[in-house]
Write an enzyme that holds these catalytic residues in place. Sequence first.
Site, mmCIF file in Angstrom:
data_model
loop_
_atom_site.group_PDB
_atom_site.id
_atom_site.type_symbol
_atom_site.label_atom_id
_atom_site.label_comp_id
_atom_site.label_asym_id
_atom_site.label_seq_id
_atom_site.Cartn_x
_atom_site.Cartn_y
_atom_site.Cartn_z
ATOM 1 N N ALA A 125 0.837 -1.202 0.000
ATOM 2 C CA ALA A 125 0.000 0.000 0.000
ATOM 3 C C ALA A 125 0.878 1.262 0.000
ATOM 4 O O ALA A 125 1.956 1.261 0.598
ATOM 5 C CB ALA A 125 -0.925 -0.007 1.210
ATOM 6 N N ASP A 134 -0.279 -6.498 2.135
ATOM 7 C CA ASP A 134 -0.171 -5.413 3.108
ATOM 8 C C ASP A 134 -0.788 -5.876 4.420
ATOM 9 O O ASP A 134 -1.754 -6.645 4.419
ATOM 10 C CB ASP A 134 -0.866 -4.139 2.624
ATOM 11 N N CYS A 167 12.365 4.381 2.471
ATOM 12 C CA CYS A 167 12.380 5.835 2.273
ATOM 13 C C CYS A 167 13.005 6.517 3.485
ATOM 14 O O CYS A 167 12.540 7.566 3.935
ATOM 15 C CB CYS A 167 10.976 6.370 1.987
#
Length: 438
Positions: free
Chosen positions: A269, A289, A386
């Site tokens: 997701a 997910d 990230c």
Amino acid sequence: MSKPRLKTDSLAFSLLGAARAVAKVKAGTALPQALAAVFAQTNAPAQARGAMQDIAYRTMRRLGRAEALLGLLARKAPEAAELHALLCCALALISDADSTSGDAPYEDFTVVDQAVTACSADSAMFHAKGMVNAVLRRFLREREALLQKVLTQAEACWNYPAWWISALQQAYPDSWEAILSAGNSTPPLTLRINRRKTTMGSYLQTLADNGIVAREIGPCAVRLERPIPVGQIPGFAQGLVSVQDAAAQLAAPLLDLHDGMRVLDACAAPGGKTGHILESTEVDLLALDSDPKRLVRIEENLRRLQLTATLKAGDAGAGDWWDGQPFDRILADVPCTASGIVRRHPDIRWLRRQGDVAQLATVSARILDNLWQMLRPDGKLLFVTCSLWPQESEMQAAAFAVRNKAVRLPAPGQLLPTVDAGQDHDGLFYALFQKASV
């Protein structure tokens, strides 16, 4: 005495809504969820929602400075959370560097007047009208001296927690200032071209025909000069393009996909990379997910793109969802502190704690080791995060390779957030591994 009812198109209404959202963030709620709650509570129309969102995001990017100023301007810190947040929102607007350059969204005295009006309409803040007026007007009178004083403080200068600044200085001694500055910038609207439905040249022409200035910044990446609402993006509803940062668009090509492969997109997701994989190649894709509600978002994106995948709720660090059949490719976009995407989510810096780095790195290591067991011999696993913290990125990748005797293949490694004419992307990390043949 009755309190005035604020007009929904007034700055006071938007300031009050933004303050309530900021107060929720200070209490530990992510900004998108905080804003959604405020929108629902106030039944705000679209224009007011946009203004609330803009003010709240501006405040998150200037919170360190606003709170430092408030510490100088108020004899005693406001006890009421929403009053504290209202003053921070107003100070963020009138202390912004842009406020003296003609680019400020509101006139200074308009902000002061409307902040006082917002107090007048809230029973919990009505008593503080005079204080709000005095604090904000004093700032305008003494702006230069006050800013000069607070900007000697690291948190006020950079608008990040002290531990965050220190960690970046240690990890990136030559570029920490540029990284912090990039995180305080307004992110661009970057699109990913769906090559199943259009070409770069054709879509750039479509944008030009609609008066939208844009430029190519990657094989499938187009950056708009000015962000526009998603509903106004030509071809978005028809699946010609998707919104996705240029750095995130590197994942699908790095997987080295071929038709007919069995692919796992773990922690999938909201489905941006899922869609890109399916646009690239005819594969049998499982999107996993842990949150069933987030799978709905993936389903909506795939429906818009007219693509299909198997969606399943499950913990990527466990195996109860796996059918025992190995995957040819695995995309492991693991949980992290999201320190590389703070320009898009400026609340993250205030919500995270230093201890989160080690905690999330432990969770991610468990997921990576588990997924490795599901990869076929000679298969490839792409580790994505990230984060900017080495403990979650390069150190994690190196330790994983040793534990699992994984062959590390060429990949970009740590991408630092970049804001310039040629490149404009978030801070992501990529490491690609191949399992030895039997």
